[in-house]
Design a protein around this motif. Structure first.
Motif, short mmCIF file in Angstrom:
data_model
loop_
_atom_site.label_atom_id
_atom_site.label_comp_id
_atom_site.label_asym_id
_atom_site.label_seq_id
_atom_site.Cartn_x
_atom_site.Cartn_y
_atom_site.Cartn_z
N UNK A 1 8.40 -11.13 29.73
CA UNK A 1 9.01 -10.50 28.60
C UNK A 1 10.52 -10.47 28.81
N UNK A 2 11.26 -10.83 27.79
CA UNK A 2 12.70 -10.91 27.88
C UNK A 2 13.32 -9.55 27.63
N UNK A 3 14.19 -9.14 28.54
CA UNK A 3 14.92 -7.90 28.36
C UNK A 3 16.14 -8.22 27.50
N UNK A 4 16.31 -7.53 26.40
CA UNK A 4 17.40 -7.80 25.48
C UNK A 4 18.69 -7.18 26.00
N UNK A 5 19.76 -7.97 25.95
CA UNK A 5 21.08 -7.52 26.36
C UNK A 5 21.94 -7.44 25.12
N UNK A 6 22.57 -6.31 24.90
CA UNK A 6 23.45 -6.15 23.75
C UNK A 6 24.88 -6.43 24.19
N UNK A 7 25.38 -7.61 23.81
CA UNK A 7 26.71 -8.03 24.25
C UNK A 7 27.83 -7.27 23.58
N UNK A 8 27.53 -6.66 22.43
CA UNK A 8 28.56 -5.86 21.75
C UNK A 8 28.93 -4.63 22.55
N UNK A 9 28.01 -4.12 23.35
CA UNK A 9 28.25 -2.91 24.13
C UNK A 9 28.83 -3.20 25.52
N UNK A 10 28.88 -4.48 25.90
CA UNK A 10 29.42 -4.85 27.22
C UNK A 10 30.93 -4.90 27.18
N UNK A 11 31.56 -4.64 28.31
CA UNK A 11 33.03 -4.80 28.37
C UNK A 11 33.40 -6.28 28.16
N UNK A 12 34.55 -6.50 27.56
CA UNK A 12 34.99 -7.86 27.26
C UNK A 12 35.07 -8.75 28.49
N UNK A 13 35.52 -8.19 29.61
CA UNK A 13 35.65 -9.01 30.82
C UNK A 13 34.30 -9.51 31.32
N UNK A 14 33.24 -8.70 31.15
CA UNK A 14 31.91 -9.13 31.59
C UNK A 14 31.34 -10.20 30.67
N UNK A 16 33.11 -12.32 28.97
CA UNK A 16 33.88 -13.53 29.28
C UNK A 16 33.40 -14.15 30.59
N UNK A 17 33.08 -13.35 31.58
CA UNK A 17 32.59 -13.87 32.86
C UNK A 17 31.25 -14.59 32.68
N UNK A 18 30.37 -14.02 31.88
CA UNK A 18 29.08 -14.67 31.61
C UNK A 18 29.26 -15.96 30.83
N UNK A 19 30.17 -15.93 29.88
CA UNK A 19 30.45 -17.11 29.08
C UNK A 19 31.00 -18.23 29.97
N UNK A 20 31.94 -17.89 30.84
CA UNK A 20 32.52 -18.87 31.77
C UNK A 20 31.45 -19.43 32.69
N UNK A 40 37.10 -21.00 22.70
CA UNK A 40 37.23 -19.65 22.17
C UNK A 40 36.34 -19.41 20.95
N UNK A 41 35.97 -20.47 20.23
CA UNK A 41 35.09 -20.33 19.06
C UNK A 41 33.61 -20.40 19.42
N UNK A 42 33.32 -20.82 20.62
CA UNK A 42 31.94 -21.01 21.07
C UNK A 42 31.29 -19.66 21.38
N UNK A 43 30.12 -19.41 20.80
CA UNK A 43 29.40 -18.17 21.05
C UNK A 43 28.04 -18.50 21.68
N UNK A 44 27.94 -18.44 23.00
CA UNK A 44 26.68 -18.78 23.66
C UNK A 44 25.62 -17.67 23.58
N UNK A 45 25.97 -16.52 23.04
CA UNK A 45 25.06 -15.37 23.04
C UNK A 45 24.45 -15.12 21.67
N UNK A 46 24.12 -16.18 20.97
CA UNK A 46 23.55 -16.01 19.64
C UNK A 46 22.13 -15.49 19.72
N UNK A 47 21.82 -14.51 18.92
CA UNK A 47 20.46 -13.95 18.88
C UNK A 47 19.53 -14.96 18.23
N UNK A 48 18.25 -14.97 18.52
CA UNK A 48 17.51 -14.06 19.38
C UNK A 48 17.38 -14.54 20.82
#
Length: 121
Positions: A1-14, A16-20, A40-48
């Motif tokens: 089962x996948x644990x959902x991560x809410x990226x809106x609630x994460x600090x920006x630096x984290x 960015x670190x995951x994106x990098x 900068x336009x790439x969003x790798x965290x698209x739901x679901x």
């Protein structure tokens, strides 16, 4: 089962670190695609879907953590092909346990079957 991560609630630096991290793990061909649209336009965290690197299975481990734990605890000297198969199995385990349940059940049965016949599986 996948644990959902809410990226809106994460600090920006984290975020960015995951994106990098994800960008650096990509193949050169895929990076070229991202570079064309602009990093900068790439969003790798698209739901679901979450990146496979952060999906966890029932005990809370990622696919990579499961593989490393198995290698460490089994004490076997394995070749790369063997490790690749373990990785592939763990990806399926993390994504959909029900898909691999028949293989798991068969392995348990086969180990007992071999034990009854006095052979090593």
């Amino acid at each position: 089962m996948t644990k959902t991560v809410n990226y809106e609630e994460m600090p920006d630096h984290e975020v960015e670190a995951r994106k990098r991290f994800m960008y650096e793990k990509m193949s050169p061909r895929r990076r070229k695609f991202v570079d064309r649209m602009g990093y900068e336009n790439w969003d790798p965290f698209q739901a679901p879907f979450d990146p496979i690197d952060i999906r966890v299975e029932k005990t809370g481990l990622t696919q990579t953590q499961l593989t490393q734990l198995f290698i460490r605890e089994s004490g076997k000297h394995m070749n790369q092909e063997y490790i690749d198969q373990i990785n592939e199995f763990n990806v399926m385990l993390v994504m959909n346990f029900e898909k691999i349940r028949p293989v798991y059940d068969f392995c348990l049965w086969y180990a007992e079957h071999c034990k009854k016949h006095g052979v090593q599986p």
